[in-house]
Design a protein around this motif. Structure first.
Motif, PDB file in Angstrom:
ATOM      1  N   ALA A  37       0.830  -1.220   0.000  1.00 59.81           N
ATOM      2  CA  ALA A  37       0.000   0.000   0.000  1.00 59.81           C
ATOM      3  C   ALA A  37       0.862   1.267   0.000  1.00 59.81           C
ATOM      4  O   ALA A  37       0.618   2.189  -0.790  1.00 59.81           O
ATOM      5  N   SER A  38       1.865   1.310   0.868  1.00 64.18           N
ATOM      6  CA  SER A  38       2.678   2.529   0.970  1.00 64.18           C
ATOM      7  C   SER A  38       3.471   2.755  -0.323  1.00 64.18           C
ATOM      8  O   SER A  38       3.592   3.886  -0.796  1.00 64.18           O
ATOM      9  N   THR A  39       3.975   1.670  -0.884  1.00 68.14           N
ATOM     10  CA  THR A  39       4.731   1.764  -2.136  1.00 68.14           C
ATOM     11  C   THR A  39       3.834   2.279  -3.256  1.00 68.14           C
ATOM     12  O   THR A  39       4.223   3.162  -4.027  1.00 68.14           O
ATOM     13  N   ASN A  62      -0.032   1.811   9.421  1.00 68.24           N
ATOM     14  CA  ASN A  62       0.325   1.392  10.783  1.00 68.24           C
ATOM     15  C   ASN A  62       1.745   1.773  11.169  1.00 68.24           C
ATOM     16  O   ASN A  62       2.012   2.136  12.303  1.00 68.24           O
ATOM     17  N   THR A  63       2.667   1.698  10.192  1.00 65.31           N
ATOM     18  CA  THR A  63       4.068   1.929  10.548  1.00 65.31           C
ATOM     19  C   THR A  63       4.581   3.295  10.089  1.00 65.31           C
ATOM     20  O   THR A  63       5.759   3.593  10.240  1.00 65.31           O
ATOM     21  N   HIS A  64       3.675   4.098   9.558  1.00 74.25           N
ATOM     22  CA  HIS A  64       3.994   5.481   9.154  1.00 74.25           C
ATOM     23  C   HIS A  64       5.234   5.579   8.275  1.00 74.25           C
ATOM     24  O   HIS A  64       6.083   6.440   8.457  1.00 74.25           O
ATOM     25  N   ASP A  65       5.315   4.686   7.308  1.00 73.74           N
ATOM     26  CA  ASP A  65       6.477   4.668   6.411  1.00 73.74           C
ATOM     27  C   ASP A  65       6.554   5.920   5.533  1.00 73.74           C
ATOM     28  O   ASP A  65       7.642   6.351   5.170  1.00 73.74           O
ATOM     29  N   LEU A  66       5.396   6.488   5.200  1.00 73.37           N
ATOM     30  CA  LEU A  66       5.426   7.680   4.344  1.00 73.37           C
ATOM     31  C   LEU A  66       5.934   8.897   5.117  1.00 73.37           C
ATOM     32  O   LEU A  66       6.597   9.760   4.546  1.00 73.37           O
ATOM     33  N   ILE A 106      -4.687   8.554   0.273  1.00 74.26           N
ATOM     34  CA  ILE A 106      -4.654   8.055   1.648  1.00 74.26           C
ATOM     35  C   ILE A 106      -3.979   6.691   1.674  1.00 74.26           C
ATOM     36  O   ILE A 106      -4.442   5.756   1.006  1.00 74.26           O
ATOM     37  N   ASP A 107      -2.884   6.571   2.426  1.00 71.56           N
ATOM     38  CA  ASP A 107      -2.337   5.246   2.725  1.00 71.56           C
ATOM     39  C   ASP A 107      -3.097   4.769   3.961  1.00 71.56           C
ATOM     40  O   ASP A 107      -2.833   5.205   5.072  1.00 71.56           O
ATOM     41  N   ALA A 108      -4.088   3.899   3.733  1.00 72.65           N
ATOM     42  CA  ALA A 108      -4.979   3.500   4.823  1.00 72.65           C
ATOM     43  C   ALA A 108      -4.431   2.320   5.624  1.00 72.65           C
ATOM     44  O   ALA A 108      -5.055   1.881   6.594  1.00 72.65           O
TER      45      ALA A 108
HETATM   46 MG    MG Z   1       2.522   0.681   4.772  1.00 68.63          MG
END
Ligand code: MG
Ligand code: ADP
Length: 258
Positions: A37-39, A62-66, A106-108
């Motif tokens: 999702a984040s990618t 969940n891990t706030h990678d963005l 939105i990265d949900a």
């Molecule tokens: Mg992610």
């Protein structure tokens, strides 16, 4: 106190109507299981930004990678990342992005409650699907989870293949069998398994600012990113996007005035 409460409610309703009732691009991305999702969110945002389109990227993952990515060097000025820590902040953040006339992505993440809330606010819902049986199972589950939120709406919902690798055809058939019961659209563009997609998270920057030394396979990745963004209608020349945004704003203001 009551005046404030009713003003607040009106603002909320306005936010909802401007999300659902106009052509502002709000895209939600997520699945109950980690599947890229984040990618996907960063890839679409990067292609948009490369055409000087402003992007408001909401990091509800969940891990706030963005958010971590945004703190690294090389973030294009067109991309703003807003961290969403609580589900009840999401509507306000979407509204903020729309007010900025930005493409809102939105990265949900993976939490069902966030996935549902993001689906209610979005015009387009993307469910990432790694081409493995377990991921297909999670995508099908996500599809069912979001079906009730989408019932009676004209929102677009798609499975998007991510990190596509060569897999035995027997497994490919098992994956297809898992999602075939759903009539949900299969997005016509996917992301192949490429180091280029991981590079921005390691080094900062995007597919459109890094070089092939740091991001192997970057040219093909850029092509996929552009094709994906074009299909979603978030890739425009600066002139045409300005014209369409002005038209949207006038339509929106008229509707509010009516
Ligand atoms: Mg992610
Ligand atoms: N197209 C791709 N090519 C290579 N690696 C990928 C691709 N998509 C995702 N990945 C990798 O898979 C892992 C999970 O991806 P991520 O975007 O963080 O998923 P999620 O946000 O759903 O948890 C990360 O290490 C990411 O770099």
């Amino acid at each position: 106190m009551r005046a404030f409460a009713s003003r607040f409610r009106m603002a909320q309703e306005r936010a909802a109507s401007s999300v659902h009732g106009t052509a502002f691009p709000v895209i939600s991305i997520g699945s109950v299981k980690s599947a890229g999702a984040s990618t996907l969110a960063l890839t679409i945002a990067s292609a948009s930004a490369s055409t000087r389109t402003p992007v408001f990227l909401i990091d509800a993952g969940n891990t706030h990678d963005l958010s971590t990515w945004a703190s690294k060097p090389g973030k294009p000025i067109q991309i703003e990342v807003a961290k969403c820590e609580k589900t009840n902040q999401l509507a306000g953040l979407v509204r903020e992005g729309i007010e900025r006339r930005a493409v809102v992505i939105i990265d949900a993440g993976t939490r069902p409650e966030v996935l549902r809330a993001a689906t209610r606010l979005a015009a387009t819902v993307l469910i990432p699907l790694r081409f493995s049986p377990l991921s297909a199972f999670a995508a099908a589950l996500t599809d069912q989870l979001l079906a009730t939120e989408l019932e009676g709406t004209t929102k677009r919902r798609c499975f998007v293949a991510t990190a596509i690798a060569q897999i035995p055809s027997r497994i490919a058939r098992a994956v297809e069998a898992e999602v075939e019961r759903s009539t949900t659209e299969r997005f016509p563009v996917g992301l192949a398994q490429r180091a280029a997609y991981e590079a921005p998270f390691m080094f900062g920057g995007t597919l459109f600012t890094l070089s092939d030394d740091t991001a192997p396979g970057i040219a093909r990745a850029q092509d996929e990113a552009r094709a994906m963004a074009a299909n979603l209608g978030v890739l425009h020349s600066a002139g045409s996007i300005l014209a369409s945004r002005i038209a949207d704003t006038i339509r929106h203001d008229r509707r509010v005035a009516a």
